[in-house]
Design a protein around this motif. Structure first.
Motif, PDB file in Angstrom:
ATOM      1  N   VAL A  77       0.852  -1.200   0.000  1.00 51.56           N
ATOM      2  CA  VAL A  77       0.000   0.000   0.000  1.00 51.56           C
ATOM      3  C   VAL A  77       0.886   1.247   0.000  1.00 51.56           C
ATOM      4  O   VAL A  77       0.604   2.212  -0.723  1.00 51.56           O
ATOM      5  N   LEU A  78       1.971   1.242   0.777  1.00 52.00           N
ATOM      6  CA  LEU A  78       2.922   2.353   0.717  1.00 52.00           C
ATOM      7  C   LEU A  78       3.477   2.510  -0.701  1.00 52.00           C
ATOM      8  O   LEU A  78       3.605   3.622  -1.206  1.00 52.00           O
ATOM      9  N   GLY A  79       3.802   1.378  -1.314  1.00 55.12           N
ATOM     10  CA  GLY A  79       4.305   1.408  -2.688  1.00 55.12           C
ATOM     11  C   GLY A  79       3.294   1.991  -3.655  1.00 55.12           C
ATOM     12  O   GLY A  79       3.660   2.749  -4.559  1.00 55.12           O
ATOM     13  N   ILE A  80       2.023   1.658  -3.477  1.00 57.33           N
ATOM     14  CA  ILE A  80       0.972   2.206  -4.345  1.00 57.33           C
ATOM     15  C   ILE A  80       1.009   3.729  -4.281  1.00 57.33           C
ATOM     16  O   ILE A  80       1.030   4.412  -5.313  1.00 57.33           O
ATOM     17  N   PHE A  81       1.001   4.272  -3.072  1.00 60.38           N
ATOM     18  CA  PHE A  81       0.980   5.721  -2.926  1.00 60.38           C
ATOM     19  C   PHE A  81       2.242   6.375  -3.479  1.00 60.38           C
ATOM     20  O   PHE A  81       2.165   7.401  -4.162  1.00 60.38           O
ATOM     21  N   MET A  84       2.263   6.010  -7.406  1.00 57.06           N
ATOM     22  CA  MET A  84       1.169   6.773  -8.006  1.00 57.06           C
ATOM     23  C   MET A  84       1.457   8.270  -7.914  1.00 57.06           C
ATOM     24  O   MET A  84       1.212   9.021  -8.868  1.00 57.06           O
ATOM     25  N   PHE A  85       1.975   8.724  -6.782  1.00 54.31           N
ATOM     26  CA  PHE A  85       2.338  10.129  -6.614  1.00 54.31           C
ATOM     27  C   PHE A  85       3.395  10.526  -7.638  1.00 54.31           C
ATOM     28  O   PHE A  85       3.286  11.560  -8.308  1.00 54.31           O
ATOM     29  N   TYR A  86       4.405   9.696  -7.784  1.00 49.74           N
ATOM     30  CA  TYR A  86       5.477   9.961  -8.748  1.00 49.74           C
ATOM     31  C   TYR A  86       4.932   9.992 -10.180  1.00 49.74           C
ATOM     32  O   TYR A  86       5.199  10.927 -10.940  1.00 49.74           O
ATOM     33  N   GLY A  87       4.144   8.984 -10.537  1.00 48.46           N
ATOM     34  CA  GLY A  87       3.594   8.926 -11.891  1.00 48.46           C
ATOM     35  C   GLY A  87       2.679  10.096 -12.195  1.00 48.46           C
ATOM     36  O   GLY A  87       2.736  10.684 -13.282  1.00 48.46           O
ATOM     37  N   PRO A 102       7.525  14.151 -22.592  1.00 47.52           N
ATOM     38  CA  PRO A 102       7.153  12.734 -22.647  1.00 47.52           C
ATOM     39  C   PRO A 102       6.499  12.273 -21.338  1.00 47.52           C
ATOM     40  O   PRO A 102       6.855  12.730 -20.255  1.00 47.52           O
ATOM     41  N   ILE A 103       5.550  11.361 -21.467  1.00 46.00           N
ATOM     42  CA  ILE A 103       4.823  10.866 -20.300  1.00 46.00           C
ATOM     43  C   ILE A 103       5.074   9.385 -20.028  1.00 46.00           C
ATOM     44  O   ILE A 103       4.510   8.830 -19.095  1.00 46.00           O
ATOM     45  N   VAL A 104       5.925   8.758 -20.809  1.00 49.72           N
ATOM     46  CA  VAL A 104       6.092   7.308 -20.706  1.00 49.72           C
ATOM     47  C   VAL A 104       6.551   6.884 -19.313  1.00 49.72           C
ATOM     48  O   VAL A 104       6.073   5.882 -18.780  1.00 49.72           O
ATOM     49  N   THR A 105       7.466   7.634 -18.697  1.00 50.18           N
ATOM     50  CA  THR A 105       7.928   7.260 -17.359  1.00 50.18           C
ATOM     51  C   THR A 105       6.796   7.351 -16.347  1.00 50.18           C
ATOM     52  O   THR A 105       6.681   6.514 -15.450  1.00 50.18           O
ATOM     53  N   GLY A 106       5.936   8.347 -16.494  1.00 54.39           N
ATOM     54  CA  GLY A 106       4.776   8.464 -15.617  1.00 54.39           C
ATOM     55  C   GLY A 106       3.819   7.302 -15.780  1.00 54.39           C
ATOM     56  O   GLY A 106       3.267   6.785 -14.800  1.00 54.39           O
ATOM     57  N   LEU A 107       3.624   6.872 -17.015  1.00 53.10           N
ATOM     58  CA  LEU A 107       2.754   5.724 -17.259  1.00 53.10           C
ATOM     59  C   LEU A 107       3.344   4.447 -16.667  1.00 53.10           C
ATOM     60  O   LEU A 107       2.619   3.616 -16.100  1.00 53.10           O
ATOM     61  N   ILE A 110       2.776   4.561 -12.883  1.00 58.24           N
ATOM     62  CA  ILE A 110       1.393   4.228 -12.537  1.00 58.24           C
ATOM     63  C   ILE A 110       1.148   2.735 -12.739  1.00 58.24           C
ATOM     64  O   ILE A 110       0.432   2.099 -11.961  1.00 58.24           O
ATOM     65  N   GLY A 111       1.783   2.147 -13.743  1.00 57.94           N
ATOM     66  CA  GLY A 111       1.694   0.699 -13.934  1.00 57.94           C
ATOM     67  C   GLY A 111       2.299  -0.056 -12.763  1.00 57.94           C
ATOM     68  O   GLY A 111       1.754  -1.072 -12.313  1.00 57.94           O
ATOM     69  N   VAL A 112       3.419   0.434 -12.242  1.00 52.97           N
ATOM     70  CA  VAL A 112       4.033  -0.201 -11.071  1.00 52.97           C
ATOM     71  C   VAL A 112       3.091  -0.092  -9.870  1.00 52.97           C
ATOM     72  O   VAL A 112       2.950  -1.049  -9.097  1.00 52.97           O
ATOM     73  N   ALA A 113       2.426   1.055  -9.719  1.00 52.53           N
ATOM     74  CA  ALA A 113       1.439   1.194  -8.641  1.00 52.53           C
ATOM     75  C   ALA A 113       0.328   0.156  -8.809  1.00 52.53           C
ATOM     76  O   ALA A 113      -0.119  -0.448  -7.825  1.00 52.53           O
TER      77      ALA A 113
END
Length: 128
Positions: A77-81, A84-87, A102-107, A110-113
């Motif tokens: 759950v910590l990892g999700i936050f 997701m915050f970073y993405g 570019p937005i690929v790193t953000g995507l 969010i995928g890792v979240a």
């Protein structure tokens, strides 16, 4: 050690590596921005070493929880936050920049979240 715990351990180690990379030179984590332009990621960093702390702490929590077999869901759950915050910071900052960045790193973040969320379910299903 269950397969779910092994994946969690790998995800924790990956977050620690990302955090360690953020402690390194700026060139390792971002491209130079045009003059007079800043990103939300950089604005967050102006507060302090937010990204390296987030990634290192959440990664370490996940590694410890995976090895102990306790609190793994809470660590995910910590990892999700964190991810997701970073993405979200990357994507929102990229959309607001001129020209758009570019937005690929953000995507990916969010995928890792999303993977963290899936891992919470996997650990619940196996009773960990």
């Amino acid at each position: 050690m269950s397969g779910a715990r092994i994946v969690s351990l790998i995800m924790g180690l990956m977050a620690i590596v990302v955090g360690a990379t953020y402690w390194g030179p700026t060139e390792w984590v971002r491209r130079p921005l045009p003059p007079n332009q800043t990103s939300i990621v950089v604005m967050v960093e102006s507060i302090g070493p937010v990204w390296p702390v987030i990634f290192t702490v959440t990664g370490a929590a996940l590694v410890v929880a995976s090895l102990l077999g306790r609190y793994v869901v809470a660590a995910h759950v910590l990892g999700i936050f964190g991810w997701m915050f970073y993405g979200a910071a990357i994507i929102v900052g990229a959309v607001l920049s001129e020209p758009p960045a570019p937005i690929v790193t953000g995507l990916i973040a969010i995928g890792v979240a999303g993977i963290h969320f899936g891992m919470t379910r996997a650990h619940q299903e196996v009773g960990e």
